[in-house]
Design a protein around this motif. Structure first.
Motif, short mmCIF file in Angstrom:
data_model
loop_
_atom_site.label_atom_id
_atom_site.label_comp_id
_atom_site.label_asym_id
_atom_site.label_seq_id
_atom_site.Cartn_x
_atom_site.Cartn_y
_atom_site.Cartn_z
N CYS A 82 21.29 81.73 96.73
CA CYS A 82 22.42 80.83 96.97
C CYS A 82 22.51 79.77 95.89
N VAL A 83 23.75 79.42 95.54
CA VAL A 83 24.04 78.32 94.63
C VAL A 83 24.94 77.33 95.35
N ARG A 84 24.68 76.03 95.16
CA ARG A 84 25.53 75.00 95.76
C ARG A 84 25.58 73.78 94.84
N GLU A 85 26.53 72.88 95.14
CA GLU A 85 26.67 71.59 94.46
C GLU A 85 26.71 71.73 92.95
N GLY A 86 27.47 72.72 92.48
CA GLY A 86 27.59 72.93 91.05
C GLY A 86 28.47 71.89 90.38
N ASN A 87 28.03 71.39 89.25
CA ASN A 87 28.83 70.52 88.39
C ASN A 87 28.86 71.19 87.03
N TRP A 88 29.95 71.87 86.74
CA TRP A 88 30.04 72.75 85.58
C TRP A 88 30.80 72.04 84.47
N LEU A 89 30.05 71.42 83.54
CA LEU A 89 30.62 70.76 82.37
C LEU A 89 31.66 69.70 82.76
N ASN A 90 31.47 69.12 83.95
CA ASN A 90 32.37 68.09 84.47
C ASN A 90 33.79 68.60 84.72
N LEU A 91 33.94 69.91 84.81
CA LEU A 91 35.26 70.48 85.06
C LEU A 91 35.60 70.42 86.54
N SER A 92 36.86 70.19 86.84
CA SER A 92 37.31 70.17 88.24
C SER A 92 38.17 71.39 88.57
N ASN A 93 38.36 72.28 87.60
CA ASN A 93 39.20 73.47 87.81
C ASN A 93 38.59 74.38 88.86
N PRO A 94 39.42 75.04 89.69
CA PRO A 94 38.90 76.01 90.66
C PRO A 94 38.45 77.29 89.98
N TRP A 95 37.53 78.01 90.63
CA TRP A 95 37.00 79.28 90.14
C TRP A 95 37.68 80.43 90.89
N GLU A 96 37.89 81.55 90.20
CA GLU A 96 38.46 82.74 90.84
C GLU A 96 37.36 83.51 91.56
N VAL A 97 37.69 84.05 92.72
CA VAL A 97 36.75 84.79 93.56
C VAL A 97 37.04 86.28 93.46
N GLU A 98 36.00 87.08 93.17
CA GLU A 98 36.15 88.53 93.07
C GLU A 98 35.78 89.22 94.39
N ALA A 99 36.24 88.65 95.50
CA ALA A 99 35.99 89.22 96.83
C ALA A 99 37.06 88.70 97.77
N ASP A 100 37.29 89.43 98.87
CA ASP A 100 38.27 88.98 99.84
C ASP A 100 37.83 87.69 100.52
N GLU A 101 36.54 87.58 100.81
CA GLU A 101 35.96 86.39 101.42
C GLU A 101 34.60 86.15 100.78
N LEU A 102 34.17 84.90 100.79
CA LEU A 102 32.81 84.58 100.36
C LEU A 102 31.91 84.51 101.58
N TRP A 103 30.78 85.19 101.51
CA TRP A 103 29.84 85.16 102.63
C TRP A 103 29.04 83.87 102.59
N PRO A 104 28.67 83.35 103.76
CA PRO A 104 27.93 82.09 103.80
C PRO A 104 26.45 82.28 103.50
N CYS A 105 25.78 81.19 103.20
CA CYS A 105 24.33 81.18 103.06
C CYS A 105 23.73 80.70 104.38
N TYR A 106 22.58 81.27 104.75
CA TYR A 106 21.90 80.81 105.95
C TYR A 106 21.35 79.40 105.72
N HIS A 107 21.36 78.59 106.78
CA HIS A 107 20.90 77.21 106.66
C HIS A 107 19.43 77.17 106.29
N ASN A 108 18.60 77.93 107.01
CA ASN A 108 17.17 78.04 106.70
C ASN A 108 16.83 79.52 106.55
N ILE A 109 15.92 79.83 105.64
CA ILE A 109 15.56 81.23 105.40
C ILE A 109 14.05 81.40 105.37
N GLN A 110 13.63 82.64 105.54
CA GLN A 110 12.23 83.02 105.41
C GLN A 110 12.19 84.33 104.64
N PRO A 111 11.04 84.67 104.03
CA PRO A 111 10.98 85.91 103.26
C PRO A 111 11.14 87.13 104.17
#
Length: 392
Positions: free
Chosen positions: A192-221
């Protein structure tokens, strides 16, 4: 990892139904009909798509960039996969950040040079880490949790051109031919990736999927099976001779599993071996040939040793719970191991192109065959299965 482990997914004829889950994330559309998300969004990189294809990406003009640094938080148990990509000059100069054996790896192409460097701390420990990539003239620096993880210096004999044109950024994949990289790696990343600050850009990113799946709050191996599909291997890739043993070892909380855990069978035949958990009866049932035995699901480790005429089953470390299944001689035994299929999380069907409609719901914390960790990224698997993490 041994070469034969890399070949597990090859040549399998079984076709799986890959219906996507109904998970989603908020996003806007654009004029091309693509969904868009902010760069600061939480993104699950393991979502099913073409192997090397990025999950989200953005293209901006270099003249709009006011910062030399991109930073984000990253979490995974996966030891290998693609994280972050960037390029200019339509892919002539490029940068790839990935993991290899849990350690960050940067590969960079600039003018007449291609370099690869690996180092820094292992970060596939399931914790959130802050990563920052910045360009300082001849140096590219990767910081991990505020400390320098990797520093790459590059100097060309050619006269450096003034940067102009477009810049492309991508998460979870690359936009160049993978053969251009010095070090090859498995691209799929259960992270999972979160809280990205990409070169101080505010532009939106294009998604290559119909929906983005969520990340689990807590995980284990582990490998998580939500009850919607299975992972499939060829048995021919496992080292096995007629007079030798084959060991399959499973770890997990079997009281929290329900449905088929494992099945082994030859194409066009009924499964030779099945292992099924039943949460209603609190039992795990093993079937080998015509023999069947049920045991209470109160164990966390199951070791199954396959031999020509019997299977030995060990629960945890308690020798008093050892079980031996001696089936009627099965004529397809050797054929199964040489040319069959092994399904994790479901039952093999009667034909090569069918599977049973029941699937495992639960977490297998570790799967080993012949003492080697079984990486589900190398299987043909349903996209809902998480190869390296389970919800905790």
């Amino acid at each position: 990892m041994a070469v034969f482990w890399k070949k597990m997914a090859g040549g399998v004829l079984l076709t799986l139904s890959l219906a996507l889950l109904g998970w989603g994330a908020e996003g806007q559309g654009n004029r091309r009909g693509k969904k868009e998300v902010l760069g600061s969004s939480m993104v699950y990189l393991g979502q099913d798509r073409d192997t090397w294809r990025p999950l989200i990406h953005i293209t901006v003009n270099l003249s709009d960039i006011s910062s030399i640094k991109s930073s984000f938080q990253f979490r995974t148990f996966d030891p290998e996969g693609a994280i972050f990509y960037g390029d200019t000059k339509n892919g002539e100069d490029w940068f790839v950040l990935s993991l290899k054996d849990g350690v960050p790896m940067m590969q960079i192409s600039k003018e007449d040079m291609i370099v690869s460097v690996t180092g820094g701390p292992k970060i596939n420990d399931g914790r959130w880490h802050t990563l920052a990539v910045s360009n300082h003239g001849k140096f590219v620096i990767l910081e991990v949790d505020g400390s320098d993880g990797l520093v790459v210096g590059m100097q060309s004999k050619q006269k450096e051109e003034v940067a102009s044109g477009g810049l492309r950024l991508a998460l979870g994949g690359i936009l160049i031919n993978k053969e251009h990289m010095i070090v090859q790696f498995e691209p799929q990343m259960d992270g999972c990736v979160r809280e990205g600050n990409w070169l101080n850009l505010s532009n939106p990113w294009e998604v290559e999927a119909d929906e983005l799946w969520p990340c689990y709050h807590n995980i284990q191996p582990g490998s998580y099976f939500p009850g919607t599909g299975l992972a499939l291997f060829n048995t021919s890739v496992f080292p096995f001779e007629e007079d030798n043993e084959l060991k399959i070892e499973l770890w997990g909380d079997f009281t929290q599993m329900n449905g088929p855990i494992l099945s082994i069978g030859a194409p066009g035949q009924e499964p030779l071996f099945t292992l099924v958990a039943n949460n209603n009866t609190h039992e795990v049932t093993l079937t080998f040939g015509e023999e069947k035995i049920s045991v209470k699901n109160t164990f966390r480790r199951l070791l199954m040793t396959f031999m020509k005429d019997l299977v030995k089953v060990f629960q945890d470390e308690d020798q008093s719970k050892n079980t031996t299944i001696s089936p009627v001689s099965h004529p397809e035994y050797l054929t199964t191991w040489r040319n069959g299929h092994l399904a994790v999380g479901g039952l093999l069907g009667e034909g090569e192109d069918t599977v049973d409609s029941q699937f495992l719901a639960g977490c297998l914390e570790n799967i080993q065959i012949q003492g080697r960790y079984l990486d589900l990224d190398l299987a043909i698997k349903h996209p809902s299965i998480s190869s390296h993490s389970c919800p905790a």
